[in-house]
Enzyme design. Structure first.
Site, short mmCIF file in Angstrom:
data_model
loop_
_atom_site.label_atom_id
_atom_site.label_comp_id
_atom_site.label_asym_id
_atom_site.label_seq_id
_atom_site.Cartn_x
_atom_site.Cartn_y
_atom_site.Cartn_z
N CYS A 143 0.80 -1.24 0.00
CA CYS A 143 0.00 0.00 0.00
C CYS A 143 0.82 1.27 0.00
O CYS A 143 0.46 2.25 -0.67
CB CYS A 143 -0.97 0.00 1.18
SG CYS A 143 -0.21 0.18 2.82
N HIS A 168 -2.23 1.19 7.14
CA HIS A 168 -2.62 1.10 5.73
C HIS A 168 -2.75 2.51 5.14
O HIS A 168 -3.30 3.41 5.77
CB HIS A 168 -3.95 0.36 5.57
CG HIS A 168 -4.40 0.26 4.16
ND1 HIS A 168 -3.67 -0.39 3.18
CD2 HIS A 168 -5.50 0.76 3.52
CE1 HIS A 168 -4.30 -0.31 2.02
NE2 HIS A 168 -5.42 0.40 2.19
N ASP A 176 -8.05 3.52 -3.49
CA ASP A 176 -7.09 2.65 -2.82
C ASP A 176 -6.70 1.52 -3.77
O ASP A 176 -7.50 0.63 -4.07
CB ASP A 176 -7.73 2.07 -1.55
CG ASP A 176 -6.79 1.19 -0.75
OD1 ASP A 176 -5.62 1.00 -1.17
OD2 ASP A 176 -7.22 0.67 0.29
#
Length: 278
Positions: free
Chosen positions: A69, A107, A122
């Site tokens: 991420c 995250h 995302d």
């Protein structure tokens, strides 16, 4: 290496005329998720995860690798900002494994504002990565090319949820607190070096496919999700051959490449660690 929008577009297979609008955001989100795989190989290879713009671009675009991420959403954010999107960096607490206590913010995700409407973007959450932006200020079910999602507000926080087998799973919990480079630097160091981090104990790869299916790899088990789910446990050599064909990873870059020998040793270490568990 300086960021290049044409090179990024070539990496994700995008051939449109980008504008800072919802149509472009949706197209880029899907193209990115289907082209650049989620992967933690460098963590297992004890290579540092460097988050400055040039390092991320070199690894994920020029070298043809993937990332997790902090890298994926850093690259996506840079591309969106270059086009002219208004992007706010955020952080989330991963709730997928239903932790007994509130977990830390580990995250990275993005909030994109378009004509006063906010969207969550995302491209870095493994096999459950979004393939379309999700409207923030709505608790209605929203369809993406790879499944239904929704965002539920709870106090000052939001829960991103995904439908799976008629149930709603909470993926992560987040708020709208602005994140800075130092926040990501600290969290990235934690998840890539903390001895108990799952990224240090399991090989994890995922790539969303344009047809709605998803390829995932967990240790030595490859799974194709969508339709009839298929599982296959493979040898190290078979897995190594699958990285380019199933996950679009280049392995020959002088700096970011991975040799067959290194990969075999990685798989052997994972197997040895698994056998030593009580």
């Amino acid at each position: 290496m300086t960021f290049s929008l044409p090179a990024y577009f070539a990496r994700i297979g995008y051939q449109g005329a980008p504008q800072p609008d919802l149509a472009t955001l949706r197209q880029l989100h899907l193209h990115h998720s289907c082209a650049i795989p989620f992967e933690n190989l460098d963590v297992l290879l004890e290579r540092p995860i460097v988050l400055d713009d040039d390092a991320v671009f070199t690894k994920l675009v020029s070298a043809g690798r993937g990332g997790y991420c902090y890298e994926q959403n850093a690259l996506f954010s840079r591309a969106l900002e270059t086009i002219g999107f208004e992007v706010q960096p955020l952080a989330a607490r991963v709730m997928l494994m239903q932790p007994e206590t509130m977990p830390p913010r580990t995250h990275r995700l993005l909030c994109v504002t378009l004509e006063k409407e906010r969207w969550i973007a995302d491209v870095g959450f493994g096999g459950l990565t979004l393939t379309a932006p999700v409207r923030l200020d709505s608790d209605a079910e929203q369809l993406t090319p790879h499944g239904a999602v929704k965002i539920v507000k709870t106090g000052s926080d939001y829960l991103l949820m995904r439908q799976k087998e008629q149930q709603w799973l909470t993926l992560y919990r987040f708020d709208l607190t602005m994140q800075y480079a130092a926040d990501y630097l600290m969290a990235n160091h934690f998840v890539s070096t903390w001895p108990d981090s799952h990224f240090r104990h399991h090989l994890q790869l995922a790539r969303q496919l344009p047809d709605g299916r998803i390829n995932t790899l967990f240790d030595t088990t490859c799974t194709r999700h969508g339709g009839a789910t298929q599982h296959q446990t493979l040898s190290a050599d078979a897995l190594y051959a699958l990285l380019p064909s199933g996950f679009r990873l280049r392995l020959d870059d002088p700096q970011h490449g991975i040799t067959r020998t290194d990969f075999r040793q990685l798989i052997a270490r994972l197997a040895s660690a698994k056998q030593s568990l009580p």
